[in-house]
Write a protein that holds these residues in place. Structure first.
Motif, PDB file in Angstrom:
ATOM      1  N   TRP A 350     -10.379  -7.481  -6.494  1.00 52.59           N
ATOM      2  CA  TRP A 350      -9.448  -6.245  -7.623  1.00 52.59           C
ATOM      3  C   TRP A 350      -9.524  -5.701  -6.256  1.00 52.59           C
ATOM      4  O   TRP A 350      -9.784  -5.290  -5.218  1.00 52.59           O
ATOM      5  CB  TRP A 350     -10.775  -5.732  -8.055  1.00 52.59           C
ATOM      6  CG  TRP A 350     -11.497  -6.613  -9.536  1.00 52.59           C
ATOM      7  CD1 TRP A 350     -12.405  -6.939  -9.565  1.00 52.59           C
ATOM      8  CD2 TRP A 350     -10.916  -6.479 -10.609  1.00 52.59           C
ATOM      9  NE1 TRP A 350     -12.001  -7.894 -11.161  1.00 52.59           N
ATOM     10  CE2 TRP A 350     -11.051  -6.940 -11.875  1.00 52.59           C
ATOM     11  CE3 TRP A 350      -9.614  -5.386 -10.924  1.00 52.59           C
ATOM     12  CZ2 TRP A 350     -11.017  -7.385 -12.530  1.00 52.59           C
ATOM     13  CZ3 TRP A 350      -9.245  -5.538 -12.706  1.00 52.59           C
ATOM     14  CH2 TRP A 350      -9.654  -6.541 -13.523  1.00 52.59           C
ATOM     15  N   PRO A 351      -8.010  -5.101  -6.395  1.00 47.53           N
ATOM     16  CA  PRO A 351      -7.561  -4.255  -5.244  1.00 47.53           C
ATOM     17  C   PRO A 351      -8.214  -2.707  -5.136  1.00 47.53           C
ATOM     18  O   PRO A 351      -8.410  -1.951  -6.444  1.00 47.53           O
ATOM     19  CB  PRO A 351      -6.054  -4.102  -5.415  1.00 47.53           C
ATOM     20  CG  PRO A 351      -6.394  -4.297  -6.836  1.00 47.53           C
ATOM     21  CD  PRO A 351      -7.141  -5.338  -7.266  1.00 47.53           C
ATOM     22  N   ALA A 352      -8.319  -2.032  -4.198  1.00 48.23           N
ATOM     23  CA  ALA A 352      -9.154  -0.851  -4.298  1.00 48.23           C
ATOM     24  C   ALA A 352      -7.557   0.733  -4.868  1.00 48.23           C
ATOM     25  O   ALA A 352      -6.615  -0.277  -4.818  1.00 48.23           O
ATOM     26  CB  ALA A 352      -9.296  -0.467  -3.203  1.00 48.23           C
ATOM     27  N   LEU A 353      -8.508   1.513  -5.328  1.00 49.21           N
ATOM     28  CA  LEU A 353      -7.392   2.749  -6.219  1.00 49.21           C
ATOM     29  C   LEU A 353      -6.056   2.979  -5.409  1.00 49.21           C
ATOM     30  O   LEU A 353      -5.022   2.983  -5.331  1.00 49.21           O
ATOM     31  CB  LEU A 353      -7.864   3.613  -6.835  1.00 49.21           C
ATOM     32  CG  LEU A 353      -8.976   2.949  -8.059  1.00 49.21           C
ATOM     33  CD1 LEU A 353      -9.258   4.720  -8.112  1.00 49.21           C
ATOM     34  CD2 LEU A 353      -7.612   3.582  -9.147  1.00 49.21           C
ATOM     35  N   SER A 354      -6.731   3.191  -3.611  1.00 46.24           N
ATOM     36  CA  SER A 354      -5.942   4.007  -3.060  1.00 46.24           C
ATOM     37  C   SER A 354      -4.689   2.393  -2.656  1.00 46.24           C
ATOM     38  O   SER A 354      -3.766   3.081  -1.816  1.00 46.24           O
ATOM     39  CB  SER A 354      -7.008   3.655  -1.476  1.00 46.24           C
ATOM     40  OG  SER A 354      -7.448   2.379  -0.921  1.00 46.24           O
ATOM     41  N   HIS A 355      -4.647   1.013  -2.787  1.00 44.41           N
ATOM     42  CA  HIS A 355      -3.665   0.317  -2.490  1.00 44.41           C
ATOM     43  C   HIS A 355      -2.756   0.889  -3.887  1.00 44.41           C
ATOM     44  O   HIS A 355      -1.780  -0.470  -3.140  1.00 44.41           O
ATOM     45  CB  HIS A 355      -4.308  -0.883  -2.851  1.00 44.41           C
ATOM     46  CG  HIS A 355      -5.424  -1.056  -1.236  1.00 44.41           C
ATOM     47  ND1 HIS A 355      -5.891  -2.160  -1.037  1.00 44.41           N
ATOM     48  CD2 HIS A 355      -5.876  -0.336  -0.716  1.00 44.41           C
ATOM     49  CE1 HIS A 355      -7.141  -2.113  -0.129  1.00 44.41           C
ATOM     50  NE2 HIS A 355      -6.377  -1.053   0.570  1.00 44.41           N
ATOM     51  N   LEU A 356      -2.896   1.217  -5.032  1.00 41.49           N
ATOM     52  CA  LEU A 356      -2.180   1.280  -6.481  1.00 41.49           C
ATOM     53  C   LEU A 356      -1.501   2.337  -5.798  1.00 41.49           C
ATOM     54  O   LEU A 356      -1.507   3.046  -5.160  1.00 41.49           O
ATOM     55  CB  LEU A 356      -2.732   1.690  -7.607  1.00 41.49           C
ATOM     56  CG  LEU A 356      -3.901   0.568  -7.854  1.00 41.49           C
ATOM     57  CD1 LEU A 356      -4.847   0.628  -9.036  1.00 41.49           C
ATOM     58  CD2 LEU A 356      -3.255  -0.856  -7.753  1.00 41.49           C
ATOM     59  N   ASP A 357      -0.080   2.061  -6.142  1.00 36.42           N
ATOM     60  CA  ASP A 357       1.293   3.392  -5.926  1.00 36.42           C
ATOM     61  C   ASP A 357       0.691   4.335  -7.161  1.00 36.42           C
ATOM     62  O   ASP A 357       0.090   4.041  -8.427  1.00 36.42           O
ATOM     63  CB  ASP A 357       1.994   2.759  -6.126  1.00 36.42           C
ATOM     64  CG  ASP A 357       2.891   2.113  -7.349  1.00 36.42           C
ATOM     65  OD1 ASP A 357       2.929   2.680  -8.116  1.00 36.42           O
ATOM     66  OD2 ASP A 357       3.715   1.098  -6.873  1.00 36.42           O
ATOM     67  N   ARG A 358       1.781   5.030  -6.761  1.00 30.59           N
ATOM     68  CA  ARG A 358       1.438   5.902  -8.086  1.00 30.59           C
ATOM     69  C   ARG A 358       1.718   6.265  -9.399  1.00 30.59           C
ATOM     70  O   ARG A 358       1.139   6.582  -9.889  1.00 30.59           O
ATOM     71  CB  ARG A 358       2.713   7.820  -6.973  1.00 30.59           C
ATOM     72  CG  ARG A 358       2.039   8.873  -8.370  1.00 30.59           C
ATOM     73  CD  ARG A 358       3.011  10.052  -7.675  1.00 30.59           C
ATOM     74  NE  ARG A 358       3.098  10.821  -9.045  1.00 30.59           N
ATOM     75  CZ  ARG A 358       3.734  11.802  -8.022  1.00 30.59           C
ATOM     76  NH1 ARG A 358       4.436  12.562  -7.371  1.00 30.59           N
ATOM     77  NH2 ARG A 358       3.320  12.820  -9.296  1.00 30.59           N
ATOM     78  N   ALA A 359       2.804   5.304  -9.164  1.00 33.39           N
ATOM     79  CA  ALA A 359       2.795   4.618 -10.833  1.00 33.39           C
ATOM     80  C   ALA A 359       2.027   3.561 -11.534  1.00 33.39           C
ATOM     81  O   ALA A 359       1.903   4.058 -12.743  1.00 33.39           O
ATOM     82  CB  ALA A 359       4.935   4.232 -10.445  1.00 33.39           C
ATOM     83  N   GLN A 360       1.549   2.989 -10.980  1.00 31.70           N
ATOM     84  CA  GLN A 360       0.407   1.736 -11.251  1.00 31.70           C
ATOM     85  C   GLN A 360      -0.591   3.167 -11.587  1.00 31.70           C
ATOM     86  O   GLN A 360      -1.254   2.959 -12.960  1.00 31.70           O
ATOM     87  CB  GLN A 360       0.350   1.364  -9.963  1.00 31.70           C
ATOM     88  CG  GLN A 360       0.590   0.169  -9.821  1.00 31.70           C
ATOM     89  CD  GLN A 360       0.896  -0.662  -8.901  1.00 31.70           C
ATOM     90  OE1 GLN A 360       0.321  -0.194  -7.568  1.00 31.70           O
ATOM     91  NE2 GLN A 360       1.077  -1.937  -8.841  1.00 31.70           N
TER      92      GLN A 360
END
Length: 388
Positions: A350-360
């Motif tokens: 699972w990716p960390a939240l910090s690895h998601l972009d704003r839209a995601q």
């Protein structure tokens, strides 16, 4: 009590400043432009004052003339379905109930504290369109079977949890940090899926899954225990020696919780509320990153919370099907949200939240926010109500 999602009329708990209700009624009418009718709330005069009934959206100014607080339902005399309710009307005070009425029969039902319920006269409206939505009240007796079934499900979950915390404890006992990191997430998710039972877990929940929030020394405070204490150590370079005692304490706490569970009794009336609170807490904690102590697993936790919510809804479904037309949409949205989160998982990670972009992140927040709003209706519909 305000029922969300439009299932019953919105109840506006505005306290009138005039004991007789006249001044408050005049101000409310001037503000909302709706027809107001003052209705008496008392054992001897429940529903008195409703003459010349009309269809349409309107406000009842419910004035309690008795010496005890009371709650009031506007009901269908035939089916008992509730169109609107107001709780906690104090003696000598007025509260406002806004409803949409159509062709049909209606009666106010007054439930004074420490006294039997009283049903007022039946009022018939012959013209007009369809009334606002209504739902049959759920009693505490109705909630006992789903609560007992859910408790059995939790018992199985605790058995699984004990096995997984034992694996985590054993990995740290032999000093295998890599194996401990692999074991930590499955164990933590096994606990997170049991979200509706947290209230019955008592102090054990803080011992098992507490955070460092509010502790004087934060992450290094001796009172910081459980899954998140171990998470912090595993992902901040702490040696296995420093984590053996926390892992042993976690495993012992989980085993005690499992062993004590057979004697624990969940409050049946809490089950519907928990269906709403699980994802509400997800929005407030997991999806803000507040509970991430280094593993970057908050999306996995959010996914586990969806499982936990579905476990509650499955038990409540027989009560909800005849009362909540929006239930199929909620179930579809749960599945859609699960697919959304599962799409972020790659190669079992699972990716960390910090690895998601704003839209995601905004998309995730939006779908969870929509579910929380819709599940508020489940909480209100399953709020146990008096019928006598």
């Amino acid at each position: 009590m305000v029922l969300a999602g439009g299932l019953l009329a919105a109840l506006v708990p505005v306290l009138s400043g005039d004991p007789e209700g006249a001044a408050g009624q005049g101000k409310a009418a001037a503000t909302d432009g709706l027809r107001h009718t003052t209705v008496e709330v008392s054992p001897g005069g429940c529903g008195r004052g409703w003459g010349n009934p009309r269809a349409g959206t309107q406000v009842f100014d419910l004035h309690n003339t008795s010496a005890a607080a009371a709650e009031v339902y506007l009901t269908s005399p035939r089916s008992g379905a509730v169109y609107g309710e107001v709780e906690g009307i104090g003696p000598g005070t007025t509260r406002h109930l806004r409803v949409r009425l159509g062709r049909g029969s209606y009666a106010f039902r007054c439930l004074p504290d420490d006294a039997d319920a009283v049903t007022g006269p039946t009022v018939r409206i012959d013209g007009g369109g369809q009334a606002g939505p209504a739902a049959a009240p759920v009693t505490e007796h109705d909630l006992i079977p789903p609560a007992l079934d859910y408790q059995k499900w939790v018992a199985g979950g605790l058995d699984d949890l004990v096995g997984r915390t034992g694996t985590l404890r054993a990995a740290l006992a032999r000093g295998d940090l890599a194996a401990a990191r692999e074991a930590w997430l499955p164990a933590h998710l096994a606990y997170e899926r049991l979200g509706a039972a947290y209230g019955a877990f008592g102090d054990a929940d803080q011992q098992i899954n507490g955070t460092s929030a509010g502790l004087p020394d934060g992450d290094r405070d001796p009172e910081f225990t459980g899954f998140h204490r171990i998470e912090y150590g595993l992902w901040h370079g702490q040696p296995a020696d420093s984590l053996r005692a926390p892992a042993a304490a976690l495993d012992d706490a989980v085993r005690k919780l499992r062993d004590d569970w057979a004697q624990t009794r969940m409050e049946p009336a809490d089950l519907g509320l928990r269906a709403h609170e699980i994802l509400e807490n997800t929005l407030q904690s997991e999806l803000t990153g507040r509970t991430d102590y280094g593993s970057g697993s908050t999306l996995a936790t959010a996914r586990a919370h969806l499982d936990g919510t579905r476990a509650v809804l499955t038990r409540l479904r027989p009560l909800l099907v005849p009362r909540y037309p929006g239930l199929p949409h909620v179930e579809r949205e749960l599945s859609r949200t699960q697919r959304l989160l599962d799409g972020f998982r790659k190669d079992g990670r699972w990716p960390a939240l910090s690895h998601l972009d704003r839209a995601q992140r905004e998309r995730i927040d939006a779908v969870f926010g929509d579910l929380v709003e819709r599940l508020a209706s489940v909480a209100t519909l399953c709020d146990a109500r008096r019928t006598v």
